[in-house]
Design a protein around this motif. Structure first.
Motif, PDB file in Angstrom:
ATOM      1  N   ARG A 169       0.826  -1.213   0.000  1.00  0.00           N
ATOM      2  CA  ARG A 169       0.000   0.000   0.000  1.00  0.00           C
ATOM      3  C   ARG A 169       0.855   1.255   0.000  1.00  0.00           C
ATOM      4  O   ARG A 169       0.497   2.269  -0.620  1.00  0.00           O
ATOM      5  CB  ARG A 169      -0.969  -0.011   1.185  1.00  0.00           C
ATOM      6  N   THR A 173       0.807   5.125  -1.442  1.00  0.00           N
ATOM      7  CA  THR A 173       0.479   6.233  -0.538  1.00  0.00           C
ATOM      8  C   THR A 173       1.672   7.107  -0.183  1.00  0.00           C
ATOM      9  O   THR A 173       1.506   8.295   0.109  1.00  0.00           O
ATOM     10  CB  THR A 173      -0.137   5.707   0.766  1.00  0.00           C
ATOM     11  N   SER A 272      -3.519  -5.399  -2.939  1.00  0.00           N
ATOM     12  CA  SER A 272      -3.523  -4.347  -1.920  1.00  0.00           C
ATOM     13  C   SER A 272      -3.059  -3.023  -2.517  1.00  0.00           C
ATOM     14  O   SER A 272      -3.615  -1.963  -2.216  1.00  0.00           O
ATOM     15  CB  SER A 272      -2.613  -4.735  -0.748  1.00  0.00           C
ATOM     16  N   GLN A 276      -5.481   0.268  -3.391  1.00  0.00           N
ATOM     17  CA  GLN A 276      -5.112   1.576  -2.861  1.00  0.00           C
ATOM     18  C   GLN A 276      -5.005   2.603  -3.984  1.00  0.00           C
ATOM     19  O   GLN A 276      -5.424   3.759  -3.841  1.00  0.00           O
ATOM     20  CB  GLN A 276      -3.781   1.476  -2.114  1.00  0.00           C
ATOM     21  N   ASP A 280      -7.206   5.969  -4.158  1.00  0.00           N
ATOM     22  CA  ASP A 280      -6.571   7.289  -4.104  1.00  0.00           C
ATOM     23  C   ASP A 280      -6.678   8.069  -5.416  1.00  0.00           C
ATOM     24  O   ASP A 280      -6.773   9.302  -5.399  1.00  0.00           O
ATOM     25  CB  ASP A 280      -5.092   7.140  -3.738  1.00  0.00           C
TER      26      ASP A 280
END
Length: 308
Positions: A169, A173, A272, A276, A280
């Motif tokens: 992730r 991020t 995963s 994400q 996002d």
């Protein structure tokens, strides 16, 4: 044994996960029987594997077909695990690839314990660290404890798998991580750049995500990019099994199978990161343009340079 010596022994054991601490005989036992530079074929895709003694997951990303009817060019982009334990023959083989740049996604602690890349004369690695969320240090602590209860508490019960999903992730991020991947894609799009190799420690997670993103950016079908990612399990399986056997024989781990979730790539790890990405940025294209900051010109240059 002093704490310092225990920690060093543990670090050596963790380094063994990447070929850094096993004798040369172990390389031969773990590596498939093939000549250096041989091509390895698997399923519908052609995986152009560069067979070395000191690294087990070295591949040319060329050969994959795209949605547009093209094919990713050979000889321009290579992915690998750490190159610190290449033999003289390996260095000769790597020299033949004509690399102009090697990008190292490892963090400083990994380089400290595993060693810097061993490369042909005139070529040095560009450090471009991508966070492992402290995984390397966690492994040093778990293995160094020598305590099966502590190791189970740290890695068992699905904790190792959860750790891996969290790492994936952060590929999406973490702004610093995105910057490293974006810089690499921009260089690959640069027509003035010669052949490039990028790698991390095992050549499967940070390197795997970079390769997945690159292939999809080149219009390679998603399921093909996923299979390229999962192919690391095939190329690493024999060596990783020998590492687990060595850890058990040494007495450092009673249950080295706790490491399997860390040694493998898995679809749910990749999922995963992609989930994400969609949360996002809404889509893969949004991740490329907003998350990585790539403009349409750069994306077009990637296609022009790397697809024929």
């Amino acid at each position: 044994m002093s704490r310092v010596r225990i920690r060093r022994a543990a670090a050596a054991a963790v380094a063994a996960l990447t070929l850094a601490a096993l004798p040369s005989a172990a390389y031969a036992a773990a590596a498939p029987a093939a000549a250096s530079g041989a091509r390895h074929h698997q399923r519908a895709e052609t995986y152009s594997r560069i067979t070395l003694q000191g690294a087990v997951n070295v591949r040319d990303l060329g050969g994959h077909r795209t949605w547009t009817g093209g094919q990713v060019r050979h000889g321009l982009v290579y992915r690998s695990d750490a190159l610190g334990k290449l033999t003289d023959a390996d260095v000769t083989t790597v020299s033949g690839l004509g690399l102009t740049k090697v990008i190292d996604f490892r963090i400083p602690m990994e380089v400290q314990y595993d060693g810097a890349d061993r490369l042909p004369a005139g070529l040095s690695a560009t450090a471009r660290p991508v966070s492992d969320l402290g995984l390397y240090g966690t492994l040093v602590g778990a293995i160094g404890s020598g305590d099966p209860v502590i190791q189970e508490q740290m890695l068992g019960g699905g904790r190792a798998e959860a750790y891996m999903r969290a790492i994936y992730r952060t590929f999406v991020t973490d702004a610093g991580n995105r910057a490293q991947f974006a810089a690499t894609l921009r260089e690959l799009a640069d027509g003035r750049q010669g052949p490039v190799l990028y790698h991390c420690t095992s050549g499967k997670d940070r390197t795997g995500w970079m390769s997945y993103v690159l292939l999809r950016a080149l219009a390679v079908p998603e399921d093909t990019a996923e299979r390229d990612y999962l192919a690391s399990n095939t190329f690493r399986a024999a060596y990783d099994a020998s590492v687990r056997a060595g850890l058990k024989q040494s007495g450092l781990m009673q249950n080295p199978d706790l490491l399997i979730p860390l040694q493998e790539v898995r679809q749910d790890y990749l999922d995963s990161a992609t989930a994400q990405m969609e949360a996002d940025y809404g889509s893969f294209y949004g991740y490329l343009t907003q998350g990585l900051g790539l403009d349409l010109r750069t994306l077009a240059q990637l296609q022009s340079r790397l697809v024929r």
